[in-house]
Design a protein around this motif. Structure first.
Motif, PDB file in Angstrom:
ATOM      1  N   SER A 130       1.338  -4.016  15.775  1.00  0.00           N
ATOM      2  CA  SER A 130       1.087  -4.151  14.344  1.00  0.00           C
ATOM      3  C   SER A 130       1.403  -2.863  13.602  1.00  0.00           C
ATOM      4  O   SER A 130       2.097  -2.868  12.579  1.00  0.00           O
ATOM      5  N   ASN A 165       2.054 -10.632  13.868  1.00  0.00           N
ATOM      6  CA  ASN A 165       0.785 -10.744  14.586  1.00  0.00           C
ATOM      7  C   ASN A 165       0.339 -12.196  14.706  1.00  0.00           C
ATOM      8  O   ASN A 165      -0.096 -12.640  15.765  1.00  0.00           O
ATOM      9  N   LEU A 214      -1.523  -5.480  20.800  1.00  0.00           N
ATOM     10  CA  LEU A 214      -1.312  -6.085  19.485  1.00  0.00           C
ATOM     11  C   LEU A 214      -1.515  -5.066  18.367  1.00  0.00           C
ATOM     12  O   LEU A 214      -0.812  -5.101  17.349  1.00  0.00           O
TER      13      LEU A 214
END
Length: 333
Positions: free
Chosen positions: A114, A172, A110
């Motif tokens: 991002s 996200n 993640l």
């Protein structure tokens, strides 16, 4: 960057409730063990060339007073973003090739996603701002210093930053809603939001609509802005009576236009190729074009095609030569 602490808090709180998977497996560029050492050396060299090339552009712009203009202020930001952009994907790949590991943690995935979205969007926004800067310089030369004053330049960079943060954090939040994954194999060498959603046990239609909508908005509007700017630039240049004036005006746009074509050309080519080809391996290799090739070639394009950068590089070389001679004289004495 204010959004990274918030992102870490959200992700770490979410991981506590995640019971499905804690890590993913990234796709290898090649499964051939004989090629691993070669690929390691290749991508390490590409990464170093990209970082050093963009750092050189930034150094030249900072040190040379002739380059203290809005155009090169935006270029220095673009070079800095390119360094971070390539650093979100290639170092992980290099480490994986060296350690023979394709594993990436859930939080790491993640975080990579991002950062990738943020810097990709920043690249997109800054290229659009640079097109606007060239439009003002050529179509409104008498008002250029007023329209592109330092405050306006800072606001344009801040606006680009804000849009990029919004894009990154929206993706996200959507991915964080997924708590069940049917597989851990990501069909690329880095984490991409659409591929993560494809691994979800159940995919919300609303999430896909939001992602595609934001992608279209942030993809089409900057491109339209660049096209509109260059249409007006071309019309203004054609009105210039002298051929030398036309050449000078075109030369100030040549480098930027080349970078724009490289960035959007490789990106569009990847997505069109993914529609035609259903081979994950080919899609992963194609993704290298806009994640690696574009940031690597940008410094070469501006060094070879831009006369101001070339002259600044020559002056910088002369200064280094003088410093070396002074050091030699000092040692001899």
């Amino acid at each position: 960057s204010f959004f990274f602490p918030v992102f870490w808090i959200v992700v770490n709180n979410h991981v506590e409730n995640l019971t499905d998977v804690l890590e993913f497996h990234l796709m290898a560029i090649s499964e051939n063990p004989d090629l691993q050492l070669f690929l390691f050396g290749l991508f390490l060299s590409v990464y170093l060339v990209t970082v050093l090339g963009n750092l050189l552009i930034i150094l030249l712009i900072i040190c040379d007073s002739h380059l203290h203009t809005p155009m090169y202020y935006f270029l220095s930001n673009l070079s800095l973003i390119d360094i971070f952009f390539i650093s979100t994907t290639i170092p992980k790949m290099i480490v994986g090739l060296k350690m023979h590991s394709r594993v990436i943690s859930y939080v790491g995935c993640l975080t990579q996603m991002s950062l990738f979205l943020f810097f990709a969007c920043m690249d997109d926004m800054i290229l659009t701002v640079m097109a606007y800067d060239r439009f003002v310089a050529i179509c409104h030369p008498l008002h250029y210093t007023v329209m592109m004053n330092p405050q306006v330049c800072a606001v344009l960079i801040l606006l680009s930053f804000s849009v990029s943060v919004f894009d990154s954090q929206l993706h996200n939040l959507i991915v964080l809603q997924v708590t069940c994954f049917k597989d851990v194999e990501i069909a690329n060498f880095f984490c991409h939001p659409l591929q993560l959603l494809n691994l979800a046990c159940t995919t919300k239609l609303s999430s896909n609509i939001v992602i595609y909508f934001i992608g279209v908005i942030l993809g089409i509007f900057p491109v339209l802005g660049i096209i509109l700017s260059y249409c007006k630039i071309v019309f203004s240049i054609l009105k210039i009576p002298s051929s030398s004036g036309k050449h000078k005006a075109f030369s100030t746009c040549g480098s930027h236009l080349s970078v724009v074509c490289l960035f959007y050309g490789t990106g569009i080519g990847v997505y069109l190729g993914s529609v035609v080809s259903h081979s994950p391996q080919k899609n992963a290799v194609a993704s290298l074009m806009y994640t690696v090739v574009s940031p690597m070639l940008n410094p070469f394009i501006y060094t070879l095609r831009n006369r101001d950068i070339s002259n600044a590089l020559k002056r910088f070389h002369i200064i280094l030569s003088q410093v070396q001679r002074q050091l030699k004289l000092f040692k001899c004495s």
